[in-house]
Design a protein around this motif. Structure first.
Motif, mmCIF file in Angstrom:
data_model
loop_
_atom_site.group_PDB
_atom_site.id
_atom_site.type_symbol
_atom_site.label_atom_id
_atom_site.label_comp_id
_atom_site.label_asym_id
_atom_site.label_seq_id
_atom_site.Cartn_x
_atom_site.Cartn_y
_atom_site.Cartn_z
ATOM 1 N N THR A 119 33.668 41.705 34.863
ATOM 2 C CA THR A 119 33.052 42.851 35.468
ATOM 3 C C THR A 119 32.169 42.618 36.685
ATOM 4 O OG1 THR A 119 33.735 44.407 33.750
ATOM 5 C CG2 THR A 119 32.346 45.457 35.659
ATOM 6 N N GLY A 120 31.218 41.909 36.310
ATOM 7 C CA GLY A 120 29.978 41.569 37.284
ATOM 8 C C GLY A 120 30.650 40.521 38.243
ATOM 9 N N THR A 121 31.296 39.634 37.808
ATOM 10 C CA THR A 121 32.026 38.707 38.622
ATOM 11 C C THR A 121 32.777 39.369 39.921
ATOM 12 O OG1 THR A 121 31.928 37.040 37.190
ATOM 13 C CG2 THR A 121 33.229 36.585 38.950
ATOM 14 N N ILE A 122 33.707 40.449 39.446
ATOM 15 C CA ILE A 122 34.579 40.810 40.418
ATOM 16 C C ILE A 122 33.929 41.943 41.271
ATOM 17 C CG2 ILE A 122 36.569 42.337 40.446
ATOM 18 C CD1 ILE A 122 37.347 40.657 37.744
ATOM 19 N N ARG A 123 33.184 43.062 40.489
ATOM 20 C CA ARG A 123 32.662 44.024 41.218
ATOM 21 C C ARG A 123 31.445 43.780 41.973
ATOM 22 N NH1 ARG A 123 37.421 46.084 40.191
ATOM 23 N NH2 ARG A 123 37.468 47.212 38.416
ATOM 24 N N VAL A 124 30.550 42.825 41.569
ATOM 25 C CA VAL A 124 29.257 42.473 42.148
ATOM 26 C C VAL A 124 29.300 41.363 43.121
ATOM 27 C CG1 VAL A 124 26.807 42.232 41.792
ATOM 28 C CG2 VAL A 124 28.306 43.837 40.330
ATOM 29 N N SER A 125 29.807 40.115 42.238
ATOM 30 C CA SER A 125 29.814 39.043 42.914
ATOM 31 C C SER A 125 30.976 38.982 44.042
ATOM 32 C CB SER A 125 29.932 37.709 41.977
ATOM 33 O OG SER A 125 28.973 37.612 40.963
ATOM 34 N N ARG A 126 31.957 39.589 43.854
ATOM 35 C CA ARG A 126 33.201 39.825 44.918
ATOM 36 C C ARG A 126 34.046 38.526 44.568
ATOM 37 N NH1 ARG A 126 33.792 45.138 45.433
ATOM 38 N NH2 ARG A 126 31.723 46.050 46.183
ATOM 39 N N ILE A 127 34.304 37.952 43.395
ATOM 40 C CA ILE A 127 35.173 36.920 43.249
ATOM 41 C C ILE A 127 36.200 37.391 42.466
ATOM 42 C CG2 ILE A 127 35.400 34.692 42.169
ATOM 43 C CD1 ILE A 127 32.535 34.238 42.518
ATOM 44 N N GLY A 128 37.572 37.243 42.844
ATOM 45 C CA GLY A 128 38.442 37.836 42.018
ATOM 46 C C GLY A 128 38.980 37.268 40.609
ATOM 47 N N TYR A 129 39.437 38.069 39.756
ATOM 48 C CA TYR A 129 39.427 37.536 38.375
ATOM 49 C C TYR A 129 40.499 36.325 38.370
ATOM 50 C CZ TYR A 129 40.434 37.426 33.695
ATOM 51 O OH TYR A 129 40.323 37.036 32.036
ATOM 52 N N ALA A 130 41.366 36.095 38.935
ATOM 53 C CA ALA A 130 42.365 34.904 38.698
ATOM 54 C C ALA A 130 41.551 33.752 39.108
ATOM 55 C CB ALA A 130 43.759 35.177 39.622
ATOM 56 N N GLN A 131 40.981 33.742 40.357
ATOM 57 C CA GLN A 131 40.052 32.565 40.564
ATOM 58 C C GLN A 131 38.950 32.263 39.821
ATOM 59 O OE1 GLN A 131 40.768 35.380 42.763
ATOM 60 N NE2 GLN A 131 42.684 34.520 43.666
ATOM 61 N N ALA A 132 38.190 33.049 39.343
ATOM 62 C CA ALA A 132 37.221 32.953 38.637
ATOM 63 C C ALA A 132 37.365 32.413 37.402
ATOM 64 C CB ALA A 132 36.367 34.427 38.433
ATOM 65 N N GLN A 133 38.471 33.118 36.677
ATOM 66 C CA GLN A 133 38.788 32.357 35.375
ATOM 67 C C GLN A 133 39.411 31.196 35.516
ATOM 68 O OE1 GLN A 133 41.386 34.734 32.319
ATOM 69 N NE2 GLN A 133 42.902 32.928 32.920
ATOM 70 N N ALA A 134 40.351 30.782 36.727
ATOM 71 C CA ALA A 134 40.806 29.369 36.883
ATOM 72 C C ALA A 134 39.871 28.311 36.990
ATOM 73 C CB ALA A 134 41.624 29.363 38.010
ATOM 74 N N ALA A 135 38.557 28.772 37.499
ATOM 75 C CA ALA A 135 37.463 27.880 37.709
ATOM 76 C C ALA A 135 36.846 27.594 36.413
ATOM 77 C CB ALA A 135 36.337 28.601 38.927
ATOM 78 N N ILE A 136 36.632 28.565 35.793
ATOM 79 C CA ILE A 136 35.935 28.109 34.311
ATOM 80 C C ILE A 136 36.973 27.583 33.312
ATOM 81 C CG2 ILE A 136 35.097 29.400 32.319
ATOM 82 C CD1 ILE A 136 34.475 31.775 33.974
#
Length: 372
Positions: A119-136
């Motif tokens: 939630t913080g990554t998407i709503r605040v950091s403005r990084i999409g879920y798919a991109q964020a999860q893929a990076a991790i």
């Protein structure tokens, strides 16, 4: 003053630690089941990201984030600052995850399962879920290649947000499945946010085949929160869970069920609220194993708590009074609680138990102690 195992107020155990002890705590094979990704950010990485993003944080503020005094404050404000000021691209999450796993592997953590709040990554950091999860996930795979550590990601509910956000997290997880994404968790402040608020997200996660865990009984909140997490949310394991000791009947019930409690010896709530000379003696963690509960020690927020995996195990011995046989049991509890396949667990139980015995025998021989 930095708050490390070297200057945490000592419990009255009479234990004198030697270099041989510390080599033992470092060398024993470990799993880590309770760690927050943004609580594992290296100080140097925090500074680098802050400088790159021109974050409105003074040097003194950043230093305070990494300082633990006699009455340490919570770390949630730091996690919020990371979302707000420091994370701006998927590579940031890859860097933080990869560095965490590198640090964990250096302390003989063989397998790690860590939390990330989408939630913080998407709503605040403005990084999409798919991109964020893929990076991790890419960081997990890179760390496996480079350091030999396996890992699982646990997207986690920010319980301070609306329960509908929790339902959305599960939808994101379903839409972007990866073998490394093992299940759903829940964290942040428990006060006034009981587990039952999030029943729908947990039902949906179970229906989708995900494993589940939840923080409960952490901030001195009543034992009923632990009961609700287990009975209503049907979690596979409990993070913290300390106040369960106030209900002996439930302790017996959950001991019989074999539920693993991922505990944190540097839990800041008890360090903050109990007298410095008594915190380890009065911490509920001290009583959980004697009530039959399966506990496993973890770092929680290693860089912000200023503790390593080795030091977390050291504290269980030096401050909480547990013995080598207890530590061996805790190690096996961690294997039982890990979200890996049964064959891997069976192999680890045999190999790690053998390795623990060898290390324990060497320590006792070095200290001229009778073997246990």
């Amino acid at each position: 003053m930095k708050h490390t195992p070297g200057n945490v107020p000592a419990a009255r155990t009479g234990v004198v630690l030697t270099d041989a002890h510390r080599r033992f705590f470092h060398a024993i094979p470990k799993v880590e089941l309770h760690c927050h990704l943004l609580g594992a950010v290296r100080h140097s990485t925090f500074v680098a990201l802050a400088e790159r993003n021109h974050a409105p944080l003074e040097w003194e503020q950043i230093e305070a984030f990494y300082t633990r005094g006699e009455k340490p404050v919570g770390v949630l404000r730091v996690l919020r600052a990371l979302d707000q000021y420091l994370l701006s691209q998927p590579d940031d999450l890859h860097r933080i995850a990869y560095e965490y796993l590198e640090d964990a592997a250096s302390h003989h953590v063989r397998h790690a399962e860590f939390f990330w709040n989408p939630t913080g990554t998407i709503r605040v950091s403005r990084i999409g879920y798919a991109q964020a999860q893929a990076a991790i996930v890419a960081a997990i795979r890179d760390a496996a290649r480079d350091f030999g550590i396996s890992a699982r990601l646990i997207p986690s509910i920010d319980r301070e947000q609306d329960p509908d956000e929790a339902v959305q997290i599960v939808e994101w997880m379903k839409a972007h499945r990866a073998d490394e994404v093992a299940g759903l968790g829940m964290d942040y402040r428990e006060n006034d946010r009981p587990p039952e608020f999030f029943w729908k997200a947990y039902r949906n996660a179970r229906d989708a085949g995900f494993r589940t865990c939840a923080h409960a009984g952490e901030f001195g909140m009543p034992w009923r929160n632990v009961e609700t997490a287990i009975e209503l949310l049907q979690v596979d394991r409990v993070d913290h869970g300390y106040t369960i000791v106030d209900n002996l009947a439930l302790c017996a019930r959950y001991a019989a069920k074999g539920i693993v409690f991922t505990v944190v010896p540097t839990n800041s709530y008890y360090l903050r609220t109990l007298p410095a000379e008594q915190w380890a003696e009065r911490h509920p963690l001290r009583h959980m194993p004697s009530l039959g509960l399966k506990v496993h020690p973890n770092t929680d927020d290693p860089t912000l708590h200023n503790v390593t995996p080795s030091q977390a195990w050291e504290l269980m011995f030096s401050h909480f009074g547990f013995q080598f046989d207890d530590l061996r049991t805790f190690m096996l509890n961690g294997i039982d609680g890990a979200w890996v396949d049964p064959a891997t667990k069976a192999t680890w139980r045999v190999e790690w138990a053998r390795e623990f015995s060898r290390l324990s025998d060497a320590l006792h021989e070095a200290l001229a102690l009778p073997r246990r």
